[in-house]
Design a protein around this motif. Sequence first.
Motif, PDB file in Angstrom:
ATOM      1  N   UNK A 144      58.557  -2.713 -16.027  1.00 33.17           N
ATOM      2  CA  UNK A 144      58.798  -1.386 -15.460  1.00 33.17           C
ATOM      3  C   UNK A 144      57.514  -0.812 -14.863  1.00 33.17           C
ATOM      4  N   UNK A 145      56.390  -0.975 -15.550  1.00 32.59           N
ATOM      5  CA  UNK A 145      55.103  -0.485 -15.044  1.00 32.59           C
ATOM      6  C   UNK A 145      54.726  -1.219 -13.761  1.00 32.59           C
ATOM      7  N   UNK A 146      54.947  -2.522 -13.721  1.00 36.07           N
ATOM      8  CA  UNK A 146      54.627  -3.293 -12.519  1.00 36.07           C
ATOM      9  C   UNK A 146      55.428  -2.791 -11.321  1.00 36.07           C
ATOM     10  N   UNK A 147      56.714  -2.515 -11.534  1.00 41.39           N
ATOM     11  CA  UNK A 147      57.555  -2.024 -10.447  1.00 41.39           C
ATOM     12  C   UNK A 147      57.134  -0.621 -10.015  1.00 41.39           C
ATOM     13  N   UNK A 148      56.798   0.234 -11.000  1.00 46.63           N
ATOM     14  CA  UNK A 148      56.385   1.598 -10.669  1.00 46.63           C
ATOM     15  C   UNK A 148      55.060   1.608  -9.914  1.00 46.63           C
ATOM     16  N   UNK A 149      54.133   0.727 -10.293  1.00 45.91           N
ATOM     17  CA  UNK A 149      52.862   0.657  -9.571  1.00 45.91           C
ATOM     18  C   UNK A 149      53.080   0.212  -8.131  1.00 45.91           C
ATOM     19  N   UNK A 167      56.123  15.163  -3.269  1.00 50.72           N
ATOM     20  CA  UNK A 167      56.897  15.202  -4.510  1.00 50.72           C
ATOM     21  C   UNK A 167      57.281  13.794  -4.963  1.00 50.72           C
ATOM     22  N   UNK A 168      57.480  12.879  -4.031  1.00 49.95           N
ATOM     23  CA  UNK A 168      57.813  11.498  -4.406  1.00 49.95           C
ATOM     24  C   UNK A 168      56.635  10.819  -5.104  1.00 49.95           C
ATOM     25  N   UNK A 169      55.438  11.086  -4.610  1.00 47.19           N
ATOM     26  CA  UNK A 169      54.249  10.505  -5.236  1.00 47.19           C
ATOM     27  C   UNK A 169      54.064  11.058  -6.642  1.00 47.19           C
ATOM     28  N   UNK A 170      54.254  12.373  -6.785  1.00 46.05           N
ATOM     29  CA  UNK A 170      54.095  13.000  -8.109  1.00 46.05           C
ATOM     30  C   UNK A 170      55.151  12.473  -9.082  1.00 46.05           C
ATOM     31  N   UNK A 171      56.370  12.320  -8.594  1.00 45.60           N
ATOM     32  CA  UNK A 171      57.441  11.818  -9.460  1.00 45.60           C
ATOM     33  C   UNK A 171      57.129  10.401  -9.949  1.00 45.60           C
ATOM     34  N   UNK A 172      56.620   9.564  -9.071  1.00 47.29           N
ATOM     35  CA  UNK A 172      56.270   8.196  -9.470  1.00 47.29           C
ATOM     36  C   UNK A 172      55.116   8.207 -10.455  1.00 47.29           C
ATOM     37  N   UNK A 173      54.149   9.097 -10.253  1.00 47.37           N
ATOM     38  CA  UNK A 173      53.024   9.211 -11.188  1.00 47.37           C
ATOM     39  C   UNK A 173      53.508   9.605 -12.580  1.00 47.37           C
ATOM     40  N   UNK A 174      54.436  10.544 -12.633  1.00 48.94           N
ATOM     41  CA  UNK A 174      54.959  10.979 -13.938  1.00 48.94           C
ATOM     42  C   UNK A 174      55.708   9.845 -14.630  1.00 48.94           C
ATOM     43  N   UNK A 181      52.527   5.375 -21.593  1.00 53.08           N
ATOM     44  CA  UNK A 181      52.483   5.957 -22.945  1.00 53.08           C
ATOM     45  C   UNK A 181      53.463   5.235 -23.865  1.00 53.08           C
ATOM     46  N   UNK A 182      54.644   4.949 -23.357  1.00 53.71           N
ATOM     47  CA  UNK A 182      55.646   4.243 -24.160  1.00 53.71           C
ATOM     48  C   UNK A 182      55.162   2.844 -24.543  1.00 53.71           C
TER      49      UNK A 182
END
Length: 277
Positions: A144-149, A167-174, A181-182
């Motif tokens: 999941x982290x690899x895909x989000x990066x 807002x898309x960049x911020x959403x991906x960062x969150x 963290x998980x």
Amino acid sequence: MNRNNIYLLLVFMLAGLGVYAQSPDDYYQIAAENNPGLKAKYAAYEAALQKIPQARTLADPTFSFGYFVSPVETRVGPQRARFSLTQMFPWFGTLKAQGDVAALNAEVQFQEFLDARNALFFRVAQAWYPLYELQQMQRLEQENIRLLESFKTTTTQKYENGMGAMVDVIRVDLLLNEAQIELEILNQKEASLLSRFNALLNRAYNAPVEVVDSLTDMDLLPDYRKDSLLVNHPRMAALDLKVKSGEAAERVALKQGLPKIGWDSIMCWWMSAAIWL
């Protein structure tokens, strides 16, 4: 007895398979080889086996020697010393009954060993499956982290080129921060699970554990029922054998109360010669 011995050797002769992906069966073997309590149970079983031939043999003969300070006058001359060798024979069937008691006691020890082995395997399974679940969740979070990066790189480029919104960049960062963290929480939880699991294997608390990528279906026996668990349970078998052992011990006690047959050989030494009486 022979079948059980062969089965037991198969349990103990299989060695551990390093740190490659291993199934619960592999770790069962490692735990059985390294567990001192299980080894003690098997040693008790072996000791009980050694008592069987002893119980079926005659008692050692008794040898006695007497020396007369003052020679005893007999019709063949003065007697100086007396040697006696005595062998007692129990009542018919006593030795076989004693052997039956020893054999039943040995079988009790073996069933208790099987019960201890099953309990150990159950504890290993209890510790392995949560570890398997955690490692699978770690793999999912890493993916999941690899895909989000990768998605973050894409959204950032679109925003810089004026083709996307901030807002898309911020959403991906969150989402990326939440996934990281998980994953960190899972990594911290893994340490305690590894320590518990390795303690059952009697090895270093931080020894690496690699589980299989997927589980295979377990086929239940066609006659799987609750009552069959009681019939085939080693602890229940041990209790039944203890009852039979007690009954056999009762028969031994009755036979031991019957008369015994003795054989006595006496040799007396006179000043002139030694003869057998």
